[in-house]
Structures are given as structure tokens and as C-alpha cells.
Design a protein around this motif. Structure first.
Motif, mmCIF file in Angstrom:
data_model
loop_
_atom_site.group_PDB
_atom_site.id
_atom_site.type_symbol
_atom_site.label_atom_id
_atom_site.label_comp_id
_atom_site.label_asym_id
_atom_site.label_seq_id
_atom_site.Cartn_x
_atom_site.Cartn_y
_atom_site.Cartn_z
ATOM 1 N N ILE A 1 2.336 -1.109 -38.130
ATOM 2 C CA ILE A 1 3.124 0.095 -37.887
ATOM 3 C C ILE A 1 4.366 -0.263 -37.075
ATOM 4 N N THR A 2 5.521 0.304 -37.505
ATOM 5 C CA THR A 2 6.763 0.204 -36.727
ATOM 6 C C THR A 2 7.412 1.575 -36.685
ATOM 7 N N TRP A 3 8.119 1.893 -35.547
ATOM 8 C CA TRP A 3 8.825 3.160 -35.392
ATOM 9 C C TRP A 3 10.321 2.883 -35.273
ATOM 10 N N GLU B 1 2.764 -0.758 -43.338
ATOM 11 C CA GLU B 1 2.861 -1.793 -44.361
ATOM 12 C C GLU B 1 1.616 -2.678 -44.304
ATOM 13 N N ASN B 2 0.985 -2.938 -45.486
ATOM 14 C CA ASN B 2 -0.050 -3.977 -45.611
ATOM 15 C C ASN B 2 0.227 -4.779 -46.871
ATOM 16 N N GLN B 3 -0.680 -5.696 -47.242
ATOM 17 C CA GLN B 3 -0.416 -6.587 -48.366
ATOM 18 C C GLN B 3 -0.369 -5.863 -49.706
ATOM 19 N N LEU C 1 1.489 3.667 -28.336
ATOM 20 C CA LEU C 1 0.085 3.534 -27.971
ATOM 21 C C LEU C 1 -0.667 2.675 -28.978
ATOM 22 N N ARG C 2 -1.910 2.277 -28.594
ATOM 23 C CA ARG C 2 -2.704 1.411 -29.466
ATOM 24 C C ARG C 2 -3.054 2.067 -30.788
ATOM 25 N N ASN C 3 -3.152 3.368 -30.794
ATOM 26 C CA ASN C 3 -3.472 4.050 -32.056
ATOM 27 C C ASN C 3 -2.210 4.367 -32.853
ATOM 28 N N ASN C 4 -1.090 3.683 -32.522
ATOM 29 C CA ASN C 4 0.187 3.794 -33.245
ATOM 30 C C ASN C 4 0.890 5.119 -33.003
ATOM 31 N N GLU D 1 2.181 11.303 -33.934
ATOM 32 C CA GLU D 1 1.123 10.491 -34.516
ATOM 33 C C GLU D 1 1.578 9.836 -35.809
ATOM 34 N N CYS D 2 1.010 8.642 -36.067
ATOM 35 C CA CYS D 2 1.263 7.942 -37.325
ATOM 36 C C CYS D 2 -0.082 7.448 -37.842
ATOM 37 N N LYS D 3 -0.669 8.206 -38.784
ATOM 38 C CA LYS D 3 -2.005 7.901 -39.284
ATOM 39 C C LYS D 3 -2.002 7.875 -40.811
ATOM 40 N N PRO D 4 -1.533 6.804 -41.384
ATOM 41 C CA PRO D 4 -1.574 6.717 -42.851
ATOM 42 C C PRO D 4 -2.978 6.367 -43.319
#
Length: 1137
Positions: free
Chosen positions: A550-552, A591-593, A568-571, A539-542
Motif C-alpha cells: 500500500i502507498t498513499w 499492488e501485488n503480483q 498505520l500498520r493496517n494501512n 482507511e485503505c482495505k482492498p
């Protein structure tokens, strides 16, 4: 002016105090007497309005301190304290305080006037926010309540309470009737925290609706509207009232015309002078709506002076009107006339749900009308009560279903009239669904819905920071639904949904926060242990707002999706059918702005664990024990933990320790021991083994053999007089075949459940029907079935319904037939009754058959009572003790049953016919006479005893005494007689039939009484074991018997044996048998008996001792003697004197 404000509105502390003043009554005679002496004038309030501002502030601070103590800091607070903090992706909501307000109608119970603690206002623990931590918008702790303020109160200040919490702390402002209060422009207004203080309050300037506003940097909220009204009672006009003159029999209305007042007042009337109050009945009525006194038919006793007394329900102030004289006209008496309703409830009555409604209806008329009530198209509620001779219909706790048209009807012999009015019940809005505090990411969609119920149906409007919110642009409002598309930071603030109808409004408050933060991972790195061949999810839930990209990657290379590796859609990164090659480090980048962050997931792939539970299936018998073993084969680098289950539920070894024991045998093996197994322990037992990589669950089945369970429902298929055909369903055999069934029955005559005989016998385990036989007819039975198998006998089935067997001819004859006795010419026959169990039907009775010995025909008599035990036959033709053959039979409605065996019973012999003979009587003492006689000649009427009657000469026989003997005794001693008296004595025989004739009276004279003077001056000399005793002779008086000797009593202390010596001389020689203490007493003897006892002499024996002593005594009561002095001198041995 005379405003009538709403009844029972929300009250502050002031109104709470006012509610206490309302408890006064017109029974306070001293106050009323003062009023009557002073005449009509305004009266001051009964109690001063006490200041409470300081207590209120302290109470509020105390509640606040308790509420904010130890509140957890929410994540939103952490975000604002740290520069690199972020928010969660999804919106979050929490409960918030909701409140009502704007009451304009009376007695709405949904709003309490009691103050709430801060803890109850804050709601759930999620809403406890620290002033030093999370920042949040205003939340009301205390809102203003409706206030009724007495104008003549000693305390001239009105306090409107308002308190809110928030971080930063909120500031307050107030509105009166929609206009903001300017404390700087009007010195009468001041603020203490959020409370508004009004000095020198007056109705003309300050009456109205008040609203508190609280605001800080996060928004503004408006509190509920509170009504401030003023309580006062003016004075009646001092103008003299004109008299009212009516004819006798005419109706009259005396007007009260109350002075200006607020709020409601209570009316009563004084007749002539205090304390004579007008009593209300079917002829007189005081309306609490108009205040007027109505007299339906005036009588001469009504003539006098009437004074209207009004009382303010809040202040208890009272004033009296000028008197109104009522006189009778002299031009005749009013004839009868039909009723006229003079006072009635309105045609339309509005009432709040939960209040008590009073409907008035009273009519004038001659004769006095009768008032009746009904509800059109319905029934008057059962809870309703009729008051004041049915002139008032009172409905407590009014509900919506009580609405409708009510009619009161007034009738007398001259006619009738009616009035109808409609009662409508309304309800203020009440919340069904409210809005809660919400945190959202920018760009998301907000959807809030608030819903309330009420009558009329509530309407909705929305406020943002205290200002109206309307549909425009991104904002859509549809009744109680608010939708904001693509929320922005500017949408943050305090929102309020207001639901209201014309009777009031309620508020639901919530804060909307739009979050903005760079990505943050709470756990980093994350270690994942997976099982070989299984699917893996990383899981990746920041925490971030807005949502991050999100990138892996694995190592330095970005992960490309394939059939085995998917994003998956939930990253979440999903790896299918994992292998050892998948082990390594996986990096998630968000990553976001506002920034970026990475999280590393470290993956290990281990061999799958295998678990074996043995035995997998086992059968045991109740009471035995068994051990289940659970062994796990797993990667040795991982620790394993075990847990046992019974029928999918974890076993509580502390609670069930009496039967279950957890045993750790090796690091990878555990055992479950089950001791003293019961039937309830049958089922599936599961073992769950878990490592950090995987968990395996396996089950084993335990079968428990035991006695059968109870059979199913028992049904009585057919019933006869002696049989019952039963059927049942099989119960559980508990893993051991059912061998037999046992049928049991219970009746009112049995001692609990009894086994019954069956057809067939025995009832085998493959059968589900059998017949119970040899039952008693006409008896109510219950049946049950018990199953048995090779292990034991199980629990019985539930009882069948009670059934009664059919009737039949009686089969049991009476027992113990006997008789005899009775009166002359009677034949008495008795028997033991037949128990109801064997009566076999209704109409049960007895047939008594008898015939004189030697005759042929039987006489039969019917005894219809089933409880009878005796029959008496009388025939004066047969002589006493005639022998009869007797038998007793039974019958019922079905026919005659058997007779008992024939027995011989003799007819009654009658009472004794002859008197005893040779009666003799002679005196024994002064109080006793012995009587002897000979029995009469043998024959019928033998005595069973004798009765001796005796009475004094010159007295009547009826006033004498009687004494009976038993059996064949032919002598008796009469005791308790008077001395020196002549008695007459007769003797008669008696038996169970009656008494025989008495003998002729014989006489006997009791002797004179014995001497009352005891022997005195006792002297004694002791030598060894011999005592020489002498005393003064006793001289008998003229009315006493002569002394013929003396009786000396010698008794040893501690022994029961007494020695009596008789002598004709006043001296004697006594021999003391052995050493010890002896007591000597002396009595005089005479023909009249023994005389009074002397005082006691106490002698102590001693071998070889010669002593001399004297003793003196004083008489006591006739029942005993008490020593008053005693001198005992032991002399020296004979050798020395």
C-alpha cells in the motif's frame, strides 16, 4: 452361524420398518395355535419388507430442492465468475455438516436413525451455496445408516443410502469392509445416484461395514461406516429330547438350545399345551440371556411337557422346540438345601450410556431362595426397578455414575450365596469443538482444532481428500490439532477430523480454499466529512490475495509521514488535528503480483457542531409536565438528525407515547415533552445531534418530587405483652423531606392493616425507631411502616416477620350472661365466649360463680374450654324458679381476670304438672273436628304450647296423629279426617323441659261425606242484567249427608271478585252488575260440607237482550270437571218472541 450383532444400531428405512415388526408379542394366540398344530418348524416373517428406493430418492431430491432455493452467492463464487475478482485479506470460516460413524456397539443414542431434512444438514445460512454459483467440495446430505435385513423378505434388494451436494456435483464410490465395490465385476451391485443397491443379498457375502465416498474437483470426503446385518431364525433340531426326572423339592434347569438366529431373540416356554404359558414367579424363571427355564423347587404340579418358544425380535418369526418331559422320581422327596445361583449376569458388563441394562440373577434351592440386590460402595440408582420377583435388576437410561460393582444374593433358611459383577458404562465420542470451512490467503498459517468427549477418551486422526494426513514438512498434527505453515494452493481440499474410541467414530468435515486475486476496492471513490480540529482516519482495505503493498499520495506527490500525518500498520492514513488545509483528494494504491488498483478518498473539513440542552436541571412534582429543548449550531451545508435518550437508552416514542412526545420546532431545534410525570421518569435525558461530519451528545437531569418510597426492612427489636419496639431504615424521600411515619399492624383478628398507637406520637420523619403500644397480649402481629411527606403518602414497607406478644392476665370478662330453662332442679347459665384475641395467653377458661338470692357464699365452678358458652348446675334441693345471683369470670395460666356484672337467673321451672281441663270436641264437617280446652291452673311448669293426639276408634293411640299449637292457643281444628268415623282425642301441655300429663280421652264423630253428585241440567234465562237459573235437585245417598241447600258462585272473567248466593231451593235469580263475561257454578250444601261442583255456565251480558239457553255436561275426575259439550243459543229480543 449364529452372530449376535449390536443392539439398536443406526438403521436405514429398512431397519425402521424392522423396528415396526418388533412390536409383536406372544399374545397372538392364533399364530401360536397354528405353530402347535404343525409342530416345530421355521416360520415366515410376519410382514414383507417393502421397497422404498423410489420414495427415498424423491424425498432426498425434495429436501435438496428446498434447501438450495434462494441461497445467496458468497464472495468466493463472485471471484471465480469474474476475471478481476479478489479475496479478502483475512481467513474466513463457516460451519459445515459433521457426522458420526463406524458404530460397533449397541444402542448409542447420540446418532439418530431418523432421516434429516436437507435444511437441517446445511446448517447456517452462510452454508447455503448455489449449485449454479459458488463452487465447493462435497457435503453429505444423507449418510448410510445401519441396516438389519430379513433374509426371508419378499423384497430381495438392500439399499444403502448416500447423498451429497457439491458444485460440481460429486461422484460416489462404496467400500465394503475396506474394499471398493466393483459394480461392473459383480452384477449384484448397482448404483442409483449415490445409493448402493445389493440384489440377492446374503449374509456370507454381504455382512459387514459399508462406507460411502463422495468426491468432486475440490476434494473427497468419507462417510460414516454403516453395518449391514441380516435377520433370520433357523429351526430347532427335530430330534426327540430326553425326559428330565427329579425328586420333589429338587431344582431343575430345562435347556432351550435355540437354533441359529440373528439378531437377538425373545424366549418363552409353553407348558403341556397352548395357551398355557409358564408363568414366572419366585420359583420359576426364564432367562433372556440363555433361554433356559429354571425351577428352583419342583412341585408335583410342575410335572408335564415343556416346549421352548423363541421369537425373532426383528422378523417376528417364531419356532417351537421339541417337548421336554419333566417327571418326578419315586424314591423320595428332596430335603432342604442351601441356594445355588444357577444363572447370573457376567462378571463384567459393558453398556452404552442411555440404554436400559438388565442384570439377571436366579438360584435353585429348598425352600425357594429370596433374591436381594446391592451396589458395592454405593446405592442402587433410584430409577432402578426389580422385575420377575427380584430376579432381574433393570436400570433405565444408564449414566456414567451408575457404573460400579453390583451384587445379587440368594438366601433361604439353609444358607446363602452371592455373586458380584462390574457394570461399566461407555460413551461414544461427541463433538465439543469442530472444524469449519475456511478461506485463506497463500502464505498464511492454518490452525484447526477439533475436540470430542467420550469414554474411553477418543483419539484423533486426520484425512485429506479421504486419505490419511500425517505430520511432515509444513504439516504438524498433535491429536486434534492441525497446523499448516505457509499454506499453498496445493493445500486446498476436503479435510476430515475423525474422533473415535473402540465403540465408534465421528467425523468433522471442512473445506480449505487458498485464495489468489489482484486488489479490488468495493467503494471508489470514498467521501469523508470531518470536523475541524478532530483526528481523521482514511482507511485503505482492498480485497486482494496475497496481501498487497500500500502507498498513499495527495495529488501527484507521495505522502510523507510527519507528526500530524501517520500511516498505520493496517494501512490507514491518520491526520491529527485536522484543518481546512487538509481538504482535498487522497489516493491509496494497492499492488501485488497479480495486479494493482487505486482508491480516491475525498476529504472535507467542517466546523464542529455545538449542542445546547435546556434546562440542564429541572425539578418537577409527580403529575406535572415538562419540556426539554435541544438546539444544535452546525455547518448549514450539513443536515442534522436528533435522537432522544433516557438513562443512556433510546426513547421508544411508540411504546412510551403516553408520556413522551417528540416535537420538531425548527430544522436545528427539537423538543421533548414529558407529560403526567411519574417517579420512574426521574433520571438523565440525553439529546444526540448528528451530521455526516460529527455527532454531539449532551444530557440534562430531571428530578421528580413525589410521595416517599417504602421504608427499608422493619425489625421488631423488643416485644412485651402490649408493646413492640420497631426499627426501620429510611426509604427514598423522592426530593421532598419525610414529615411523619405511620406504624401499622396486622393480626389474624384484624380486618387487614390497622394503624396502631405509638410512643412517641407522632413519629417524625427524622426517626427510625418507635414503639407500638396498646397491643393485645398473646396475639401474633406483623408490622409495617408507611412514610409521608408534603406531597403525599408513599407505599408501605415490606411486612416484618410475625411475632407474638407476651402473655398476660385476661382483661376482658364474658358478656351477655343469661340463662334459665333447663330440666327440673337445673340452673342453666350461658354467656358469649371471649374472642381468642382477648384471651391473653394459654390455658384460658371461665370461672362460673353463683349463689341463691339472699345467701352470702359464692359457689365457683371452673370451665376449662375456651369455646364453652353454657354451664349447667343441678341440685334437687332447690325448688323450681329459684332466683340466683350469677357472674362469670375468666382466667389463664397467668392468673384470674375480671368477672362480669352480677345478673339474676332463675332455676328451671320443670315440665307442666297438670293437664288442661274442660276438653270439648265436635264435628265441623265430614273431615274436620274442632277441639277446645281450658289451660291448667297457673304455677311452675307453665305450658309453652299444647299437643292434641287423635286416633280412630278401634285403633291404638300410638298409631294416631298429633298436632301442636303454639303459645297460648286453646283450640285447634283437626283436618284430613275420614267421614262418618268416631275419633278419640286427648290434650297435654308441653314446654322446653318436657310434656305434662294428658287429659282423659273425649270422642267426636265426623259427619257423613257431602253428596258426590253435582247439580245437573242447569237451565238459565237472561233478561238484561238478570239471569234466572234452575237445576235438578241433588239426592243424597245413604252414606252421604242430607242436602240442606245450594251455593251458587258468580264470578266475572278477568276480575278477582266473587259473588256467592245461598238458597234452599234448586233455583235462584242472579243480578249481573255490569257488562262482560260471567261464569256460574253450583254446589250442594250438607252437614258434611260442600258437594261436588256443577259444570260451568258462561253468560255474556248485553243491555236490553232477553235470551234462553240450555246446557249439558259430563262429569270428569273428582278433582275437576271438563266440558265435553257446550251449546250456547242467543235468543232474539223479547219483542220478537
Amino acid at each position: 452361524m449364529n452372530r449376535k450383532p449390536p443392539l439398536n444400531s443406526h438403521t436405514s428405512l429398512a431397519s425402521t420398518a424392522a423396528a415396526g415388526w418388533m412390536s409383536g408379542s406372544f399374545n397372538e394366540e392364533a399364530d401360536l395355535l397354528t405353530l402347535l398344530q404343525k409342530g416345530p418348524s421355521p416360520t415366515s416373517m410376519g410382514s414383507p419388507w417393502k421397497p422404498f428406493l423410489l420414495l427415498s430418492v424423491i424425498s432426498g431430491l425434495s429436501d435438496f430442492a428446498r434447501a438450495v432455493a434462494a441461497r445467496p452467492i458468497s464472495y468466493a463464487a463472485v471471484l471465480r465468475m469474474k476475471a478481476d475478482s479478489s479475496s479478502v485479506l483475512n481467513s474466513r470460516s463457516r460451519p459445515r455438516q459433521h457426522h458420526g460413524g463406524g458404530l460397533v456397539t449397541p444402542d448409542w443414542p447420540a446418532f439418530s436413525s431418523h432421516s434429516l431434512s436437507a435444511l437441517s444438514l446445511f446448517g447456517s445460512q452462510e452454508d447455503y451455496r448455489s449449485e449454479d454459483g459458488e463452487e465447493f467440495g462435497p457435503v453429505f446430505i444423507h449418510e448410510p445408516g445401519d441396516v438389519v435385513f430379513p433374509l426371508d423378505s419378499d423384497e430381495k434388494k438392500v439399499v444403502m443410502h448416500c447423498e451429497a451436494r457439491g458444485n460440481p456435483p460429486p461422484t460416489y464410490s462404496w467400500y465394503i469392509n475396506g474394499t471398493e465395490v466393483d459394480a461392473e465385476a459383480d452384477y449384484r451391485y448397482s448404483f442409483i445416484d449415490g445409493n448402493l443397491i445389493i440384489t440377492n443379498a446374503s449374509e456370507s457375502r454381504d455382512y459387514g461395514k459399508y462406507q460411502c465416498k463422495a468426491e468432486n474437483g475440490f476434494g473427497t470426503v468419507l462417510g460414516r461406516e454403516a453395518l449391514l446385518q441380516f435377520a433370520y431364525l433357523g429351526a430347532f433340531s427335530g430330534k426327540t429330547r430326553g425326559g428330565v426326572s427329579v425328586r420333589e423339592g429338587q431344582g431343575v434347569v430345562l435347556m432351550c438350545t435355540p437354533p441359529p438366529h440373528s439378531p437377538e431373540i425373545i424366549y418363552s416356554w409353553v407348558f403341556n399345551e397352548f395357551p398355557s404359558f409358564v408363568a414366572e414367579d419366585s420359583r420359576r424363571f426364564i432367562s433372556q440371556d440363555t433361554g433356559n427355564l429354571y425351577i428352583s423347587k419342583v412341585q408335583p404340579s410342575d410335572v408335564g411337557s415343556y416346549i421352548c418358544l423363541v421369537k425373532n425380535a426383528v422378523t417376528n418369526a417364531r419356532v417351537l422346540s421339541p417337548p421336554t418331559p419333566l417327571t418326578l422320581k419315586t424314591d423320595g422327596v428332596m430335603g432342604e438345601y442351601e441356594p445355588k445361583i444357577e444363572v447370573h449376569f457376567p462378571t463384567s458388563v459393558l453398556a452404552a450410556k442411555g440404554v436400559t441394562v438388565r442384570l439377571e440373577c436366579f438360584a435353585l434351592g429348598n425352600p425357594v431362595p429370596t433374591i436381594t440386590w446391592r451396589k458395592i460402595n454405593g446405592n442402587i440408582p433410584k430409577k432402578a426397578r426389580l422385575r420377575k420377583s427380584q430376579a432381574v435388576l433393570e436400570i433405565p437410561n444408564i449414566q456414567l455414575e451408575d457404573s460400579g460393582t453390583y451384587e445379587c444374593k440368594a438366601e433361604n433358611p439353609r444358607g446363602g450365596t452371592a455373586f458380584k459383577g462390574h457394570l461399566q458404562v461407555y460413551t461414544l465420542p461427541q463433538w465439543v469443538r469442530m472444524i469449519n470451512d475456511t478461506q485463506m490467503d497463500s502464505g498464511e498459517k492454518l490452525q484447526w482444532e477439533c475436540k470430542a468427549m467420550g469414554r474411553p477418551r477418543p483419539t484423533y486422526h486426520w484425512l485429506l481428500n479421504g486419505l490419511p494426513l500425517t505430520s511432515q514438512g509444513r504439516v504438524e498434527i498433535m491429536n486434534g490439532e492441525l497446523t499448516i505453515h505457509r499454506v499453498q494452493q496445493a493445500d486446498s481440499g476436503m479435510y476430515q477430523c475423525v474422533a473415535g474410541n473402540k465403540y465408534g467414530a465421528i467425523y468433522s468435515n471442512a473445506e480449505l480454499k487458498i485464495l489468489a486475486s489482484p486488489p479490488v476496492f468495493v467503494q471508489n471513490p470514498v467521501r469523508v466529512i470531518a470536523t475541524l480540529g478532530k483526528d481523521i482516519s482514511l482507511e485503505c482495505k482492498p480485497r486482494a490475495s496475497p496481501k498487497p503493498r500500500i502507498t498513499w499520495k495527495r495529488g501527484d506527490r507521495r505522502i510523507q509521514q510527519s507528526r500530524r500525518i501517520m500511516l498505520l500498520r493496517n494501512n490507514t492514513l491518520r491526520i491529527v488535528n485536522s484543518s481546512r488545509a487538509d481538504e482535498g483528494n487522497y489516493v491509496c494504491r494497492a499492488e501485488n503480483q497479480l495486479g494493482s488498483a487505486e482508491m480516491t478518498a475525498i476529504l472535507w473539513v467542517k466546523e464542529a457542531m455545538r449542542v445546547e440542552l435546556s434546562p440542564s436541571r429541572v425539578e418537577v412534582t409527580v403529575g406535572e409536565s415538562v419540556v426539554l429543548s435541544c438546539k444544535a449550531a452546525h455547518d448549514t451545508s450539513l443536515d442534522v438528525a436528533f435522537q432522544w435518550f433516557f438513562n443512556q437508552k433510546p426513547i421508544n416514542f411508540q411504546q412510551d407515547g403516553g408520556h413522551f412526545e417528540y416535537i420538531q420546532t425548527q430544522s436545528s431545534t427539537v423538543d421533548l415533552m414529558i407529560r403526567s410525570i411519574l417517579l420512574k421518569h426521574a433520571g438523565k435525558y440525553g439529546c444526540r445531534a448528528q451530521t455526516s461530519a460529527d455527532a454531539v451528545f449532551t444530557e440534562a437531569e430531571l428530578l421528580v418530587r413525589g410521595p416517599p418510597g417504602p421504608p427499608g426492612v422493619v425489625i421488631v427489636e423488643e416485644i412485651t405483652d402490649t408493646t413492640a419496639t420497631l426499627s426501620w431504615t429510611r426509604g427514598l424521600d423522592n426530593h421532598s423531606p419525610i414529615s411523619t411515619y405511620n406504624l401499622q399492624a396486622r393480626s389474624p383478628f384484624s380486618l387487614g392493616w390497622q394503624t396502631v398507637k405509638t410512643d412517641p406520637e407522632p413519629v417524625t420523619g427524622d426517626m427510625e425507631s418507635a414503639m407500638a403500644v396498646e397491643l393485645n397480649p398473646w396475639v401474633e402481629y406483623e408490622f409495617r411502616v408507611v412514610a409521608s411527606n408534603g406531597i403525599g403518602t408513599g407505599d408501605p414497607s415490606a411486612p416484618s416477620r410475625g411475632v407474638r406478644t407476651k402473655e398476660a392476665v385476661p382483661s376482658v370478662a364474658p358478656s351477655n350472661v343469661s340463662g334459665g330453662n333447663g330440666r327440673r332442679h337445673e340452673l342453666v347459665i350461658s354467656w358469649e365466649p371471649v374472642s381468642e384475641e382477648f384471651q391473653n395467653g394459654e390455658g384460658f377458661g371461665y370461672i362460673v360463680a353463683f349463689r341463691a338470692n339472699g345467701t352470702r357464699g359464692w359457689k365457683e365452678k371452673m370451665v376449662t374450654s375456651a369455646d364453652s358458652t353454657t354451664y349447667k348446675y343441678r341440685d334437687e334441693t332447690f325448688p323450681p324458679l329459684t332466683p340466683f345471683e350469677v357472674k362469670v369470670g375468666v382466667y389463664n395460666n397467668k392468673g384470674d381476670g375480671p368477672f362480669s356484672k352480677v345478673v339474676i337467673i332463675h332455676s328451671a321451672e320443670g315440665e307442666p304438672r297438670e293437664a288442661p281441663s274442660d276438653v270439648k270436641a265436635y264435628s265441623i264437617s265430614s273431615s274436620e273436628i274442632r277441639v277446645t280446652w281450658n289451660p291448667p291452673n297457673p304455677g311452675p311448669g307453665r305450658p309453652r304450647g299444647y299437643e292434641v293426639s287423635y286416633w280412630k276408634d278401634m285403633e291404638q293411640e300410638e298409631s294416631g296423629n298429633k298436632q301442636r299449637t303454639v303459645k297460648n292457643e286453646t283450640s285447634v281444628v283437626l283436618t284430613g279426617l275420614e267421614g262418618n268415623s268416631l275419633y278419640l282425642i286427648t290434650v297435654k301441655g308441653f314446654n322446653s323441659i318436657g310434656q305434662g300429663p294428658a287429659t282423659a280421652a273425649v270422642t267426636a264423630n265426623t259427619r257423613k261425606a257431602p253428596p258426590a253428585q253435582p247439580p245437573t241440567n242447569l237451565m238459565w234465562i237472561q233478561e238484561g242484567n238478570n239471569v234466572s237459573l234452575n237445576w235438578d235437585p241433588v239426592r243424597a245417598k245413604d252414606n252421604e249427608s242430607d242436602v240442606i241447600g245450594y251455593m251458587v258462585l258468580l264470578k266475572q272473567e278477568g276480575r278477582g271478585h266473587n259473588q256467592v248466593t245461598r238458597t234452599i231451593n234448586p233455583s235462584t235469580m242472579l243480578s249481573l252488575p255490569e257488562g262482560g263475561t260471567y261464569i256460574i257454578e253450583v254446589r250442594a250444601l250438607s252437614e258434611g260440607g260442600e258437594g261436588a261442583v256443577s259444570s260451568q255456565v258462561r253468560v255474556v251480558t248485553s243491555s236490553g237482550v232477553r235470551a234462553k239457553s240450555s246446557q249439558h255436561s259430563v262429569h270428569c275426575t273428582p278433582r275437576g270437571l271438563t266440558w265435553t259439550a257446550m251449546l250456547l243459543v242467543l235468543l232474539v229480543p223479547s219483542a220478537s218472541w
